[in-house]
Write an enzyme that holds these catalytic residues in place. Structure first.
Site, mmCIF file in Angstrom:
data_model
loop_
_atom_site.group_PDB
_atom_site.id
_atom_site.type_symbol
_atom_site.label_atom_id
_atom_site.label_comp_id
_atom_site.label_asym_id
_atom_site.label_seq_id
_atom_site.Cartn_x
_atom_site.Cartn_y
_atom_site.Cartn_z
ATOM 1 N N CYS A 154 0.813 -1.215 0.000
ATOM 2 C CA CYS A 154 0.000 0.000 0.000
ATOM 3 C C CYS A 154 0.850 1.269 0.000
ATOM 4 O O CYS A 154 0.425 2.298 -0.524
ATOM 5 C CB CYS A 154 -0.966 0.005 1.184
ATOM 6 N N HIS A 210 -1.585 0.517 6.800
ATOM 7 C CA HIS A 210 -2.187 0.879 5.509
ATOM 8 C C HIS A 210 -1.993 2.362 5.218
ATOM 9 O O HIS A 210 -2.191 3.215 6.090
ATOM 10 C CB HIS A 210 -3.674 0.538 5.492
ATOM 11 N N ASN A 265 -7.612 5.556 -2.515
ATOM 12 C CA ASN A 265 -7.304 4.388 -1.693
ATOM 13 C C ASN A 265 -7.163 3.150 -2.580
ATOM 14 O O ASN A 265 -8.063 2.829 -3.367
ATOM 15 C CB ASN A 265 -8.425 4.187 -0.665
#
EC number: 3.4.19.12
Length: 295
Positions: free
Chosen positions: A14, A119, A134
């Site tokens: 991520c 994250h 995202n």
């Protein structure tokens, strides 16, 4: 929306997705970020060695895993910060007293990086509109100016750390295009896991009718007549012809049609949630037949 670069989640990368979505291109790879992490590890080791390579603190430091990366693909805020320095970009903690004293409205910024546990994701302004990039979403999510501040406040309440990205971001096609036009989003993107679960539920639902009909056909205690068996085979064939229809409304239409052809009991058993619709349609069918007889 097609012009917006949006990397979707792969493994635990991520941090890479966050950086590339921020910069709007494939600027960083796991290898490059790992190189930055190793460099940071070495700098930390050299600082610890200043206290003596035979010290207990130094030996303990050498035995500990890296705090800047791990085998899953996670990278620390230090790695992200150093990667952005290559582009002359700086990170400032959004809720720090120093930043809050500036009294800057979030809509006057250009981008944010958000972090919760392991994250990372980017919220960026492209053209005159804000987007949640995202990597866990199936696509970019449009955020209105009026909702932006509430969105950031909600993230903070959920435990996210938010960083303001300061500096000039590299030019990108999406920013140039969205300077001239505004986009609208009719359907918000789903989380990748939710989309997969929904597709799985749809596949399961599509086979419910077929399985119910097969079970009813294999049951040998009902004394079925040949005509009943033929009806079941015909219903199964109709179900197979339309098994690729994608939405629930299509499934309901198929069930109603089968119900009208003489299989209401089986259809109600397979789809109990549609009892009202099927009973209503069966009632209308009976009234239509009665009217035809009277005529």
């Amino acid at each position: 929306m097609e012009s917006i670069f949006h990397e979707k989640q792969e493994g635990s990368l991520c941090a890479q997705h966050c950086l590339n979505n921020l910069l709007q291109g494939e600027y960083f790879s796991p290898v490059e970020l790992s190189s930055i992490a190793h460099q940071l590890d070495e700098e930390e080791r050299m600082r610890m060695a200043e206290g003596g390579v035979t010290s207990e603190d130094y030996r303990t430091f050498l035995q500990q895993p890296s705090g800047n990366m791990d085998d899953s693909g996670f990278f620390s805020i230090q790695v992200i910060s150093n990667a952005l320095k290559v582009w002359g970009l700086e990170l400032i903690l959004f809720n720090s007293p120093e930043y809050q004293r500036l009294g800057i409205d979030p809509i006057n910024e250009r981008s944010f990086i958000c972090n919760y546990k392991e994250h990372w994701f980017t919220v960026r302004k492209l053209g005159k509109q804000w987007f949640n990039l995202n990597s866990l979403l199936t696509g970019p999510e449009l955020i209105s100016d009026t909702y932006l501040a509430l969105f950031l406040a909600q993230l903070q309440q959920e435990g996210y750390s938010i960083f303001v990205v300061k500096g000039d971001l590299p030019d990108c096609e999406a920013d140039q295009l969205l300077q001239m036009i505004r986009v609208q989003q009719m359907h918000r993107p789903k989380l990748i896991g939710e989309e997969l679960a929904q597709l799985k539920d749809q596949r399961v639902q599509k086979t419910d009718l077929e399985q119910s009909l097969e079970v009813s056909h294999s049951y040998d205690g009902t004394g079925m007549l040949d005509e009943d068996e033929e009806n079941l085979q015909r219903a199964l064939a109709l179900s197979r012809q339309e098994i690729d229809m994608e939405d629930e409304e299509a499934d309901l239409r198929r069930a109603i049609r089968l119900s009208m052809q003489g299989f209401p009991g089986l259809i109600l058993k397979a789809f109990p949630a549609w009892r009202k619709e099927l009973v209503f349609c069966q009632h209308n069918l009976q009234e239509s037949k009665l009217a035809s007889t009277l005529c």
